[in-house]
Scaffold this motif. Structure first.
Motif, PDB file in Angstrom:
ATOM      1  N   TRP A  82       0.842  -1.184   0.000  1.00  0.00           N
ATOM      2  CA  TRP A  82       0.000   0.000   0.000  1.00  0.00           C
ATOM      3  C   TRP A  82       0.882   1.240   0.000  1.00  0.00           C
ATOM      4  O   TRP A  82       1.831   1.331   0.779  1.00  0.00           O
ATOM      5  CB  TRP A  82      -0.881   0.047   1.244  1.00  0.00           C
ATOM      6  CG  TRP A  82      -2.024  -0.899   1.218  1.00  0.00           C
ATOM      7  CD1 TRP A  82      -2.156  -2.042   1.944  1.00  0.00           C
ATOM      8  CD2 TRP A  82      -3.216  -0.792   0.434  1.00  0.00           C
ATOM      9  NE1 TRP A  82      -3.355  -2.654   1.661  1.00  0.00           N
ATOM     10  CE2 TRP A  82      -4.028  -1.909   0.731  1.00  0.00           C
ATOM     11  CE3 TRP A  82      -3.680   0.135  -0.507  1.00  0.00           C
ATOM     12  CZ2 TRP A  82      -5.269  -2.110   0.135  1.00  0.00           C
ATOM     13  CZ3 TRP A  82      -4.920  -0.077  -1.093  1.00  0.00           C
ATOM     14  CH2 TRP A  82      -5.696  -1.183  -0.772  1.00  0.00           C
ATOM     15  N   ILE A  83       0.574   2.177  -0.883  1.00  0.00           N
ATOM     16  CA  ILE A  83       1.235   3.478  -0.856  1.00  0.00           C
ATOM     17  C   ILE A  83       0.168   4.533  -0.595  1.00  0.00           C
ATOM     18  O   ILE A  83      -1.013   4.321  -0.898  1.00  0.00           O
ATOM     19  CB  ILE A  83       1.996   3.804  -2.169  1.00  0.00           C
ATOM     20  CG1 ILE A  83       1.034   3.864  -3.368  1.00  0.00           C
ATOM     21  CG2 ILE A  83       3.119   2.804  -2.388  1.00  0.00           C
ATOM     22  CD1 ILE A  83       1.683   4.403  -4.643  1.00  0.00           C
ATOM     23  N   GLN A  84       0.573   5.647  -0.021  1.00  0.00           N
ATOM     24  CA  GLN A  84      -0.335   6.774   0.128  1.00  0.00           C
ATOM     25  C   GLN A  84       0.030   7.770  -0.954  1.00  0.00           C
ATOM     26  O   GLN A  84       1.211   8.105  -1.130  1.00  0.00           O
ATOM     27  CB  GLN A  84      -0.220   7.419   1.503  1.00  0.00           C
ATOM     28  CG  GLN A  84      -1.222   8.535   1.677  1.00  0.00           C
ATOM     29  CD  GLN A  84      -1.308   9.045   3.090  1.00  0.00           C
ATOM     30  OE1 GLN A  84      -0.771   8.463   4.017  1.00  0.00           O
ATOM     31  NE2 GLN A  84      -2.003  10.150   3.262  1.00  0.00           N
ATOM     32  N   VAL A  85      -0.960   8.225  -1.694  1.00  0.00           N
ATOM     33  CA  VAL A  85      -0.759   9.170  -2.791  1.00  0.00           C
ATOM     34  C   VAL A  85      -1.377  10.496  -2.394  1.00  0.00           C
ATOM     35  O   VAL A  85      -2.537  10.544  -1.961  1.00  0.00           O
ATOM     36  CB  VAL A  85      -1.414   8.657  -4.102  1.00  0.00           C
ATOM     37  CG1 VAL A  85      -1.196   9.653  -5.237  1.00  0.00           C
ATOM     38  CG2 VAL A  85      -0.870   7.283  -4.466  1.00  0.00           C
ATOM     39  N   THR A  86      -0.606  11.574  -2.517  1.00  0.00           N
ATOM     40  CA  THR A  86      -1.145  12.913  -2.276  1.00  0.00           C
ATOM     41  C   THR A  86      -1.413  13.561  -3.623  1.00  0.00           C
ATOM     42  O   THR A  86      -0.667  13.349  -4.583  1.00  0.00           O
ATOM     43  CB  THR A  86      -0.169  13.782  -1.457  1.00  0.00           C
ATOM     44  OG1 THR A  86       1.073  13.854  -2.134  1.00  0.00           O
ATOM     45  CG2 THR A  86       0.060  13.199  -0.080  1.00  0.00           C
ATOM     46  N   ARG A  87      -2.496  14.319  -3.691  1.00  0.00           N
ATOM     47  CA  ARG A  87      -2.870  14.992  -4.938  1.00  0.00           C
ATOM     48  C   ARG A  87      -3.163  16.452  -4.672  1.00  0.00           C
ATOM     49  O   ARG A  87      -3.650  16.818  -3.596  1.00  0.00           O
ATOM     50  CB  ARG A  87      -4.108  14.328  -5.550  1.00  0.00           C
ATOM     51  CG  ARG A  87      -3.879  12.890  -5.898  1.00  0.00           C
ATOM     52  CD  ARG A  87      -5.090  12.262  -6.519  1.00  0.00           C
ATOM     53  NE  ARG A  87      -6.173  12.147  -5.540  1.00  0.00           N
ATOM     54  CZ  ARG A  87      -7.319  11.535  -5.769  1.00  0.00           C
ATOM     55  NH1 ARG A  87      -7.554  10.981  -6.919  1.00  0.00           N
ATOM     56  NH2 ARG A  87      -8.244  11.472  -4.847  1.00  0.00           N
ATOM     57  N   TRP A  88      -2.888  17.270  -5.667  1.00  0.00           N
ATOM     58  CA  TRP A  88      -3.162  18.686  -5.572  1.00  0.00           C
ATOM     59  C   TRP A  88      -4.658  18.904  -5.802  1.00  0.00           C
ATOM     60  O   TRP A  88      -5.226  18.382  -6.763  1.00  0.00           O
ATOM     61  CB  TRP A  88      -2.345  19.451  -6.623  1.00  0.00           C
ATOM     62  CG  TRP A  88      -2.555  20.916  -6.543  1.00  0.00           C
ATOM     63  CD1 TRP A  88      -1.967  21.772  -5.667  1.00  0.00           C
ATOM     64  CD2 TRP A  88      -3.436  21.680  -7.356  1.00  0.00           C
ATOM     65  NE1 TRP A  88      -2.414  23.029  -5.880  1.00  0.00           N
ATOM     66  CE2 TRP A  88      -3.335  23.011  -6.920  1.00  0.00           C
ATOM     67  CE3 TRP A  88      -4.301  21.393  -8.387  1.00  0.00           C
ATOM     68  CZ2 TRP A  88      -4.046  24.047  -7.488  1.00  0.00           C
ATOM     69  CZ3 TRP A  88      -5.013  22.422  -8.958  1.00  0.00           C
ATOM     70  CH2 TRP A  88      -4.889  23.729  -8.504  1.00  0.00           C
ATOM     71  N   ALA A  89      -5.285  19.632  -4.937  1.00  0.00           N
ATOM     72  CA  ALA A  89      -6.684  20.041  -5.037  1.00  0.00           C
ATOM     73  C   ALA A  89      -7.684  18.885  -4.909  1.00  0.00           C
ATOM     74  O   ALA A  89      -8.862  19.075  -5.120  1.00  0.00           O
ATOM     75  CB  ALA A  89      -6.946  20.809  -6.333  1.00  0.00           C
ATOM     76  N   ARG A  90      -7.223  17.682  -4.642  1.00  0.00           N
ATOM     77  CA  ARG A  90      -8.131  16.556  -4.393  1.00  0.00           C
ATOM     78  C   ARG A  90      -7.600  15.824  -3.171  1.00  0.00           C
ATOM     79  O   ARG A  90      -6.467  16.015  -2.750  1.00  0.00           O
ATOM     80  CB  ARG A  90      -8.171  15.592  -5.585  1.00  0.00           C
ATOM     81  CG  ARG A  90      -8.792  16.218  -6.821  1.00  0.00           C
ATOM     82  CD  ARG A  90      -9.168  15.194  -7.857  1.00  0.00           C
ATOM     83  NE  ARG A  90      -7.992  14.551  -8.448  1.00  0.00           N
ATOM     84  CZ  ARG A  90      -8.059  13.422  -9.150  1.00  0.00           C
ATOM     85  NH1 ARG A  90      -9.203  12.801  -9.306  1.00  0.00           N
ATOM     86  NH2 ARG A  90      -6.976  12.897  -9.679  1.00  0.00           N
ATOM     87  N   GLY A  91      -8.392  14.938  -2.625  1.00  0.00           N
ATOM     88  CA  GLY A  91      -8.004  14.220  -1.420  1.00  0.00           C
ATOM     89  C   GLY A  91      -6.926  13.173  -1.661  1.00  0.00           C
ATOM     90  O   GLY A  91      -6.742  12.670  -2.772  1.00  0.00           O
TER      91      GLY A  91
END
Length: 129
Positions: A82-91
């Protein structure tokens, strides 16, 4: 009584663990020596097998690669994580990735292995949570 059987001349017995460690060291040294002594390929020899594609950097890779997309490179060959993905302007979200390169969302700004999420390992690459 021979000299080797005499109690004053007898060598102390090594423990089984030290004998095993000694044997492993000897095998590793022999393998390294054999590799160092291997003859280089001559000009008339058969062509070398094509090299496997070189992985980028393990983990997060900024956008701008061959296809301009951000990716996550999972360098282990036998696990899905499992990786955690960060996104700009979305969760942010979690994604299961298998070995190799995984292309991420167009707006991904980071990704990392998350050992705390469901134990870190997963079964089906592509699953999200």
């Amino acid at each position: 009584m021979s000299a080797s059987e005499h109690p004053a001349v007898a060598r102390p017995r090594r423990s089984r663990r030290s004998r095993v460690v000694g044997a492993l060291v000897a095998v590793a040294a022999a393998g390294a020596l054999a590799g160092a002594m291997a003859e280089p390929a001559s000009a008339g020899s058969a062509p070398a097998a094509p090299a496997t594609p070189k992985l980028q950097n393990c983990g997060w890779n900024e956008a701008g690669g061959d296809d301009g997309r951000a990716s996550y490179e999972h360098c282990a060959t036998d696990t899905n994580v499992w990786i955690q993905v960060t996104r700009w302007a979305r969760g942010d979200y979690h994604r299961c990735v298998g070995p190799g390169r995984t292309i991420l969302d167009y707006d991904a700004t980071g990704a990392w292995y998350d050992s705390n999420f469901r134990g870190g390992l997963c079964s089906h690459p592509g699953d999200t949570a």
